[in-house]
Motif scaffolding. Structure first.
Motif, PDB file in Angstrom:
ATOM      1  N   ASP A  42       0.829  -1.209   0.000  1.00 51.91           N
ATOM      2  CA  ASP A  42       0.000   0.000   0.000  1.00 51.91           C
ATOM      3  C   ASP A  42       0.864   1.260   0.000  1.00 51.91           C
ATOM      4  O   ASP A  42       0.597   2.217  -0.726  1.00 51.91           O
ATOM      5  N   ARG A  46       1.048   4.393  -2.733  1.00 51.40           N
ATOM      6  CA  ARG A  46       0.869   5.803  -2.351  1.00 51.40           C
ATOM      7  C   ARG A  46       2.099   6.631  -2.731  1.00 51.40           C
ATOM      8  O   ARG A  46       1.979   7.753  -3.220  1.00 51.40           O
ATOM      9  N   ARG A  68      -0.167  -6.303  -3.657  1.00 52.71           N
ATOM     10  CA  ARG A  68      -1.040  -6.005  -2.523  1.00 52.71           C
ATOM     11  C   ARG A  68      -2.089  -7.104  -2.347  1.00 52.71           C
ATOM     12  O   ARG A  68      -2.336  -7.561  -1.233  1.00 52.71           O
TER      13      ARG A  68
END
Length: 130
Positions: A42, A46, A68
């Protein structure tokens, strides 16, 4: 004197419970590692998103999404394995407690029997007194 089979069984149950505790610790570690892998995937997504446009962004994002998803699946498998291990440990501990209770009951019964024998001896001695 013969070795007490319940003492042997109790020792085996204690060893089994210790083994299951170690296995639970391993499952918890695996679960935490899977959780960290999912969090890292994650974070990677980002971070890439915040760094701006990248010509290979589509492939990168797809790989990150796949990573993920795989990390979350591994996390779920680890969680299920941990739950199974918790149940195995609970069963082992219950078996250990059963043997402990059996030994306690047996010791209490032996003490009562010894007290009865002593009382019988005292009663017999009292009957023999003139």
């Amino acid at each position: 004197m013969a070795k007490d089979p319940l003492a042997t069984l109790q020792k085996l149950r204690r060893l089994e419970a210790q083994t299951e505790r170690r296995a639970l610790a391993e499952r918890l570690a695996a679960e935490e590692a899977a959780r960290q892998a999912a969090a890292a995937a994650d974070q990677t997504l980002r971070q890439e998103r915040s760094e701006g446009w990248n010509p290979n962004l589509g492939a990168f994002i797809q790989k990150a999404l796949d990573d993920r998803a795989a990390a979350r699946e591994a996390e779920e498998r680890a969680r299920q394995a941990t739950d199974r291990q918790r149940q195995i440990l609970a069963d082992a501990r219950a078996a250990e407690r059963v043997v402990e209770k059996l030994r306690e009951n047996r010791a209490a019964e032996a003490a009562r029997e010894e007290a009865r024998r002593e009382q019988n001896l005292m009663d017999e001695a009292a009957r023999k007194q003139p």
